[in-house]
Write an enzyme that holds these catalytic residues in place. Structure first.
Site, PDB file in Angstrom:
ATOM      1  N   TYR A  19      14.976 -14.913  19.457  1.00  0.00           N
ATOM      2  CA  TYR A  19      15.368 -13.718  18.688  1.00  0.00           C
ATOM      3  C   TYR A  19      16.690 -13.847  17.948  1.00  0.00           C
ATOM      4  O   TYR A  19      17.097 -12.913  17.258  1.00  0.00           O
ATOM      5  CB  TYR A  19      15.412 -12.500  19.629  1.00  0.00           C
ATOM      6  CG  TYR A  19      14.098 -12.243  20.349  1.00  0.00           C
ATOM      7  CD1 TYR A  19      12.959 -11.902  19.620  1.00  0.00           C
ATOM      8  CD2 TYR A  19      13.992 -12.375  21.731  1.00  0.00           C
ATOM      9  CE1 TYR A  19      11.745 -11.682  20.262  1.00  0.00           C
ATOM     10  CE2 TYR A  19      12.789 -12.145  22.387  1.00  0.00           C
ATOM     11  CZ  TYR A  19      11.667 -11.800  21.646  1.00  0.00           C
ATOM     12  OH  TYR A  19      10.479 -11.587  22.274  1.00  0.00           O
ATOM     13  N   HIS A  38       1.895  -4.324  22.907  1.00  0.00           N
ATOM     14  CA  HIS A  38       0.722  -4.965  23.490  1.00  0.00           C
ATOM     15  C   HIS A  38      -0.114  -4.041  24.370  1.00  0.00           C
ATOM     16  O   HIS A  38      -1.223  -4.400  24.741  1.00  0.00           O
ATOM     17  CB  HIS A  38       1.166  -6.211  24.262  1.00  0.00           C
ATOM     18  CG  HIS A  38       2.102  -7.085  23.462  1.00  0.00           C
ATOM     19  ND1 HIS A  38       1.736  -7.656  22.264  1.00  0.00           N
ATOM     20  CD2 HIS A  38       3.407  -7.441  23.661  1.00  0.00           C
ATOM     21  CE1 HIS A  38       2.765  -8.340  21.772  1.00  0.00           C
ATOM     22  NE2 HIS A  38       3.791  -8.222  22.599  1.00  0.00           N
ATOM     23  N   ASP A  45      -1.228   6.356  19.387  1.00  0.00           N
ATOM     24  CA  ASP A  45      -1.639   7.715  19.046  1.00  0.00           C
ATOM     25  C   ASP A  45      -0.550   8.450  18.273  1.00  0.00           C
ATOM     26  O   ASP A  45      -0.852   9.271  17.401  1.00  0.00           O
ATOM     27  CB  ASP A  45      -2.000   8.500  20.320  1.00  0.00           C
ATOM     28  CG  ASP A  45      -3.355   8.071  20.885  1.00  0.00           C
ATOM     29  OD1 ASP A  45      -4.086   7.330  20.205  1.00  0.00           O
ATOM     30  OD2 ASP A  45      -3.678   8.499  22.015  1.00  0.00           O
ATOM     31  N   HIS A  73       7.624  -7.779  14.017  1.00  0.00           N
ATOM     32  CA  HIS A  73       8.037  -8.646  15.127  1.00  0.00           C
ATOM     33  C   HIS A  73       8.943  -9.730  14.564  1.00  0.00           C
ATOM     34  O   HIS A  73       8.636 -10.316  13.522  1.00  0.00           O
ATOM     35  CB  HIS A  73       6.830  -9.290  15.822  1.00  0.00           C
ATOM     36  CG  HIS A  73       5.911  -8.272  16.375  1.00  0.00           C
ATOM     37  ND1 HIS A  73       6.218  -7.514  17.483  1.00  0.00           N
ATOM     38  CD2 HIS A  73       4.699  -7.832  15.945  1.00  0.00           C
ATOM     39  CE1 HIS A  73       5.238  -6.673  17.722  1.00  0.00           C
ATOM     40  NE2 HIS A  73       4.309  -6.825  16.795  1.00  0.00           N
ATOM     41  N   ARG A 127       0.716 -11.767  23.991  1.00  0.00           N
ATOM     42  CA  ARG A 127       1.417 -11.272  22.803  1.00  0.00           C
ATOM     43  C   ARG A 127       0.525 -11.274  21.564  1.00  0.00           C
ATOM     44  O   ARG A 127       0.867 -10.716  20.518  1.00  0.00           O
ATOM     45  CB  ARG A 127       2.670 -12.104  22.520  1.00  0.00           C
ATOM     46  CG  ARG A 127       3.725 -11.981  23.571  1.00  0.00           C
ATOM     47  CD  ARG A 127       5.009 -12.705  23.183  1.00  0.00           C
ATOM     48  NE  ARG A 127       5.758 -13.048  24.369  1.00  0.00           N
ATOM     49  CZ  ARG A 127       6.594 -12.229  25.004  1.00  0.00           C
ATOM     50  NH1 ARG A 127       6.796 -11.010  24.545  1.00  0.00           N
ATOM     51  NH2 ARG A 127       7.228 -12.614  26.088  1.00  0.00           N
TER      52      ARG A 127
HETATM   53  C1  DQA Z   1       8.782  -8.795  19.759  1.00  0.00           C
HETATM   54  C2  DQA Z   1       7.618  -9.581  20.369  1.00  0.00           C
HETATM   55  C3  DQA Z   1       7.134  -8.915  21.636  1.00  0.00           C
HETATM   56  O1  DQA Z   1       6.058  -9.641  22.194  1.00  0.00           O
HETATM   57  C4  DQA Z   1       8.251  -8.860  22.653  1.00  0.00           C
HETATM   58  O2  DQA Z   1       7.821  -8.182  23.815  1.00  0.00           O
HETATM   59  C5  DQA Z   1       9.508  -8.291  22.118  1.00  0.00           C
HETATM   60  C6  DQA Z   1       9.904  -8.598  20.753  1.00  0.00           C
HETATM   61  C7  DQA Z   1       9.384  -9.523  18.523  1.00  0.00           C
HETATM   62  O3  DQA Z   1      10.174  -8.913  17.817  1.00  0.00           O
HETATM   63  O4  DQA Z   1       9.079 -10.693  18.299  1.00  0.00           O
HETATM   64  O5  DQA Z   1      10.263  -7.647  22.840  1.00  0.00           O
HETATM   65  O6  DQA Z   1       8.304  -7.543  19.321  1.00  0.00           O
END
Ligand code: DQA
Length: 140
Positions: free
Chosen positions: A22, A79, A86, A99, A110
């Site tokens: 990230y 997920h 909703d 993401h 994921r």
């Molecule tokens: C995420 C991907 C998700 O699977 C994960 O749980 C995250 C970050 C992303 O920004 O890549 O917390 O949403």
């Protein structure tokens, strides 16, 4: 345009968790870049973040009639949260799923999003730029 970025569970740890996935910038730093990016194009953006599913739902409800679009990174809620799905379906404001990582190149769980079907589109795999690309989609 008036736009909203919503970040869900664990995104507040950005810059401190899994930096290889990230990045090393904090969410506040990323948000400042996003704000400048939108301002340059003449758009305003607000930010909401919560680790709580119901608060994310409320932020989506509250966006109705107030924002022209939402960029939503729901984190792991993506997920499995039918509640957030909703909530998205209950408003007419368009939502783009975001993401930072390429979720399809990671663990099996994921690869499934319960949100995509009710979103206008999805941007993933471009790190912090995923947010910018998602927001850009509203004015392009
Ligand atoms: C995420 C991907 C998700 O699977 C994960 O749980 C995250 C970050 C992303 O920004 O890549 O917390 O949403």
């Amino acid at each position: 345009m008036k736009l909203l970025v919503i970040n869900g569970v664990n995104l507040g740890m950005t810059g401190r968790r899994e930096k290889g996935v990230y990045g090393a910038q904090t969410l506040d730093e990323i948000n400042e870049e996003i704000r400048a990016f939108c301002a340059e194009k003449g758009h305003t953006v607000d930010f909401f973040r919560s680790d709580l599913e119901g608060e994310v739902c409320r932020a989506i409800h509250g966006a109705q009639g107030k924002y022209d679009g939402i960029a939503l990174n729901a984190g792991a809620f993506t997920h499995y949260s039918y509640a957030i799905r909703d909530a998205i379906a209950s408003v007419s404001v368009p939502v783009v799923e975001v993401h930072m990582s390429n979720v399809h190149a990671r663990e099996e769980f994921r690869k499934k999003s319960v949100l995509t079907e009710v979103c206008r589109g999805e941007v993933l795999g471009f790190g912090k730029n995923s947010y910018k690309l998602a927001l850009e989609s509203f004015w392009l």
